[in-house]
Design a protein around this motif. Structure first.
Motif, PDB file in Angstrom:
ATOM      1  N   GLY B 368      37.185  55.736  40.162  1.00  0.00           N
ATOM      2  CA  GLY B 368      37.234  56.489  41.299  1.00  0.00           C
ATOM      3  C   GLY B 368      37.139  57.942  41.255  1.00  0.00           C
ATOM      4  O   GLY B 368      36.572  58.712  42.229  1.00  0.00           O
ATOM      5  N   ARG B 369      37.487  58.476  40.050  1.00  0.00           N
ATOM      6  CA  ARG B 369      37.218  60.005  39.901  1.00  0.00           C
ATOM      7  C   ARG B 369      35.751  60.332  39.779  1.00  0.00           C
ATOM      8  O   ARG B 369      35.542  61.596  39.891  1.00  0.00           O
ATOM      9  N   GLY B 370      35.016  59.513  39.199  1.00  0.00           N
ATOM     10  CA  GLY B 370      33.792  59.717  39.087  1.00  0.00           C
ATOM     11  C   GLY B 370      33.781  60.136  37.304  1.00  0.00           C
ATOM     12  O   GLY B 370      34.423  60.307  37.029  1.00  0.00           O
ATOM     13  N   PRO B 371      32.323  60.204  37.002  1.00  0.00           N
ATOM     14  CA  PRO B 371      32.196  60.284  35.515  1.00  0.00           C
ATOM     15  C   PRO B 371      32.505  61.778  35.140  1.00  0.00           C
ATOM     16  O   PRO B 371      32.879  61.871  34.033  1.00  0.00           O
ATOM     17  N   TRP B 372      32.525  62.715  35.963  1.00  0.00           N
ATOM     18  CA  TRP B 372      32.498  64.178  35.358  1.00  0.00           C
ATOM     19  C   TRP B 372      33.993  64.673  35.202  1.00  0.00           C
ATOM     20  O   TRP B 372      34.190  65.603  34.662  1.00  0.00           O
TER      21      TRP B 372
END
Lengths: 321, 508
Positions: B368-372
């Motif tokens: 949900g937070r994204g890969p970065w």
């Protein structure tokens, strides 16, 4: 029982593609549709084909063998230098085949025994075999022996001015034996099972370890047999030969409808894949205007198309069981 | 007491350790010819390990194994099979891409001059399936069959050799009632033929329906061997848990809360469906309510879950969340709207075996937070430890690979993975499949707690008792359509079965 099953679609697509390519080339270039061109397809691509049959088994088992091009080169230079040193060609060939199979078996044993990734083990094998090839002899060498010349001249007439030379016959023989092994032997079926679901194969009591070792031994054998075909075709050995051949073989196998993840595919498909390679190459030669690098570009498109086709089939299969 | 019985298979003093764990200590088992013997125990009791020792997948550290008086030491499933010990594992262990016939005969195909005789293979497969009362196209690929039939193929394979001992590890978890009955009548026949059958199952009813004797394991040790007829259920559960179970807890159905109707609807489907899955489904899922989805195998239970979660998006009708029609066309979209889905296939769609408990647990949150924007390790560990504590996950540490955990604990990690997301609607597909009694009760309690905290829960289960015991509202499916809706006190096993059977001809 349905006659046409979903799993046959990739193979049919490959064969269809071969027919389309050959027909288009025949329409474009006069003289293309001849027995002589067909015979050349087999002889010009014999060593790629022989190597690709071995690669088919490796990929079916869920593995990969990057060492085949280097093993082929090692074989050619070994035979050239042994015959140069006065060995009888048959003895030199036998030694080369034993070494090639043994080398493959050793890689298979490492992969199985220490649960190593085949990609890395055979990558190491590739460097090793290439290095050994240059160690045997750093320059290319002619194979000259009366027996070898006679062997190289063996050919089967299949029509007016159309001959299948020994290399093409060897290729066809390997394909036939490969088909029988894949379809009719317990070893062959175990290869499919291991590639399909290795943990299950183990629980079903299949000899997983032994089969894996044999798969890589078979690939090593095919690679060195490909080397033998190469020396017969070129009349010489070269330690630099066949670099990138392993990738061509993988491409031919995948275009032939074998899943890179293992468990699904066929040796016959690989034959079609190799012939597609050959047809494009011949067409480029007939055309004469196009650079030979077009072969790579066409193969790249085909490869991509086939991967997409397989993915689409797998998806539709899981959506409608 | 039974030492004078002639045991077909006798295991004595079996020890087996893994790094850090004593999986089996001084375990004994006596299997007689012509009996069905149930092997019972909680998660981590050592049942699976014992079976793997028996079938040669694991070497034993100590102890002796005798088959028909002969000392044996199978070093692989192949050797065990050659001795006459055939095993059918819980998860179907066959090759999906090969044909039914080949799966039955693989590794023992009839050969002539080194060539497999395919017509004989097919004949043998047809015969092996006939013994089970099945007629199938044996040339079809295995993965074109439903799971229950694949299981039958696995049993056909096990019986295709001349087995003396048949080991069945949770053979019924993917079968519906009719199929279980068919399997049991087969087992009775085989028992009559003098086969020794070792059965691992979590279904108490089935144990009492079929078994002659029960061996109970707990924490890797032998608790005892009992005659089924002389062991009351409560006593059996007590032996398995190592304490007297409190009798009231199992039976207590949640009381009907009349205010529930006024709870806000979180998700509502209106005539939603997709081809080959589910049709014309009307379903309202309310906050703070557990809705059960009941039906036979193939009635469209899992398909409904997959549609709601956007895996197989609805092609007809509409799905509304908070009264607004939304396109749930991918799991990502579903997650963004507060949905969570625990799949029935833990092994393939749930856990990532080599990753640690912590990594498995934070997976959905991280996605949900994204890969970065990687969550700091300290925060991850804090989360992991919190859920390990609140859900009672039994693991040596948050860094243990999840594959080393038992099924019940893996399931709790999967639950935790979604709880981290604080979903508004939790879809649970067979949350207790293959999980033993104790862990099952814990998971049921957990679900009730989540619902009480205001979460909407859609509970899918093939066990009607589980649906009845947990749900305040039940939708009954039949042949990919909803055929009945039950509320509060009208919910009972008998009522659900009536709807399944008659598709409710004015049944209400």
């Amino acid at each position: 029982m349905r006659l046409l099953r979903r799993q046959h679609i990739p193979l049919l697509a490959t064969v269809g593609m071969l027919i389309v390519l050959f027909s288009v080339a025949s329409a474009l270039y006069p003289g293309f549709a001849s027995l002589r061109v067909v015979a050349n397809l087999f002889s010009d691509n014999a060593f790629l084909g022989i190597v690709a049959v071995g690669m088919t088994f490796v990929i079916l088992s869920g593995g990969i063998d990057l060492s085949v091009g280097a093993v082929l080169a090692f074989t050619t230079i070994l035979i050239a230098s042994l015959v140069g040193a006065g060995w009888h060609p048959l003895l030199a060939i036998s030694v080369a085949l034993v070494l090639g199979s043994g080398f493959g078996a050793a890689m298979g044993w490492l992969i199985h025994r220490f649960i190593l990734p085949p990609f890395l083990v055979t990558l190491a094998g590739m460097f090793f075999a290439r290095g050994m090839a240059f160690l045997v002899q750093a320059q290319s060498a002619v194979v000259s022996h009366p027996f070898y010349d006679a062997l190289g001249d063996l050919r089967l007439q299949i029509g007016p001015k159309a001959y299948l030379p020994i290399t093409a016959l060897l290729f066809l023989l390997v394909v036939l034996v490969g088909i029988v092994i894949a379809r009719r032997s317990r070893f062959g079926r175990a290869v499919y099972a291991i590639g399909g679901a290795e943990a299950s194969a183990l629980m079903m009591g299949l000899p997983v370890g032994r089969t894996k070792v044999r798969v890589y031994a078979l690939s090593g054998f095919c690679a060195s047999l490909g080397g033998v075909a190469a020396t017969l075709y070129m009349g010489s050995g070269n330690p630099a030969m066949g670099s990138g051949l392993e990738l061509d073989a993988i491409a031919a196998v995948v275009i032939g409808g074998t899943l890179l993840t293992g468990g699904v595919g066929s040796v016959f498909g690989t034959l079609a894949g190799v012939l597609i390679f050959g047809t494009i190459q011949s067409a480029l030669v007939f055309d004469g205007r196009l650079n030979s690098w077009w072969l790579r570009i066409v193969i790249a498109s085909l490869l991509l198309a086939f991967i997409l086709l397989q993915k689409a089939l797998a998806r539709s299969a899981s959506a409608h069981p | 007491m039974s030492d004078s019985d002639p045991a077909l298979l006798s295991l004595r003093g079996i020890d087996k350790s893994f790094p850090g764990v004593k999986a089996l200590q001084d375990v004994a088992l006596r299997l007689r010819a012509g009996e069905v013997h149930a092997l019972m125990g909680e998660n981590g009791a050592g049942k699976s390990t014992l079976i793997k020792v028996l079938t040669g997948l694991y070497p034993r550290d100590a102890g002796s194994m005798r088959l028909a008086g002969q000392e044996i030491s199978p070093a692989s499933p192949r050797q065990a099979e050659a001795l006459g010990i055939s095993t059918v594992y819980q998860e179907v262990n066959l090759i999906p891409a090969l044909s039914v016939a080949e799966n039955i005969c693989l590794g023992r195909e009839p050969v002539k001059w080194g060539c497999i005789q395919w017509h004989q293979v097919r004949q043998r497969a047809v015969k092996a399936l006939q013994r089970l009362g099945l007629q199938l196209d044996v040339t079809a690929r295995l993965d074109t069959l439903p799971l229950a039939l694949q299981q039958m193929v696995a049993i056909a394979r096990a019986l295709e050799i001349d087995a003396k001992v048949l080991v069945l590890d949770e053979p019924t978890s993917s079968l519906d009632e009719g199929e279980v009955e068919a399997l049991f009548s087969l087992l009775r026949r085989l028992r009559g033929e003098g086969l020794g059958i070792l059965l691992v199952t979590h279904f108490l009813d089935q144990v009492y329906a079929i078994s002659d004797r029960i061996t109970v394991l707990r924490n890797g040790r032998l608790v005892g061997e009992f005659l089924t007829a002389e062991l009351p259920r409560l006593k059996l559960i007590g032996q398995m848990l190592g304490r007297e179970p409190d009798a009231g807890q199992a039976a207590a159905a949640p009381s009907t809360d009349l205010t529930q109707v006024s709870r806000p609807v979180i998700l509502e489907t209106k005539a939603a469906g997709f081809r080959g899955g589910i049709q014309q489904l009307d379903l309202s899922l309310r906050a703070g309510q557990i809705t059960g989805l009941a039906g036979l195998l193939g009635s469209g239970r899992t398909e409904t879950a997959r549609m709601l979660f956007g895996i197989d998006p609805a092609t007809t009708g509409s799905i509304e969340i908070d009264g607004v029609a939304v396109p749930l066309d991918s799991p990502k979209a579903a997650i963004a709207r507060g949905l969570a889905f625990c799949s029935e296939d833990r092994k393939r769609e749930g856990i990532i075996p080599h990753l640690s408990v912590r990594e498995n647990l934070i997976l959905a949150m991280q996605a949900g937070r994204g890969p970065w924007k990687k969550a700091p390790l300290a925060q991850q560990t804090e989360l992991a430890q919190r859920y390990i504590a609140t859900l009672g996950i039994k693991t040596p540490s948050p860094e243990t690979p999840i594959r080393n955990l038992s099924g019940g604990n893996q399931q709790k990690v999967l639950l935790a993975r979604w709880l981290v997301m604080q979903p508004r609607l939790l879809i649970l597909d067979e949350p207790t499949r293959g999980i033993d009694v104790g862990a099952r009760a814990e998971i049921d309690r957990l679900i009730a707690q989540l619902s009480a905290d205001g979460m909407a829960v859609l509970l899918i289960s093939s066990e009607l008792e589980e649906i009845v015991a947990n749900s305040q509202s039940v939708t009954v499916l039949r042949d990919r359509r909803a055929v009945g809706h039950l509320q509060g006190s009208t919910i009972s096993v008998a009522e659900i079965m009536k709807w399944i059977a008659h598709s409710g001809e004015e049944a209400a």
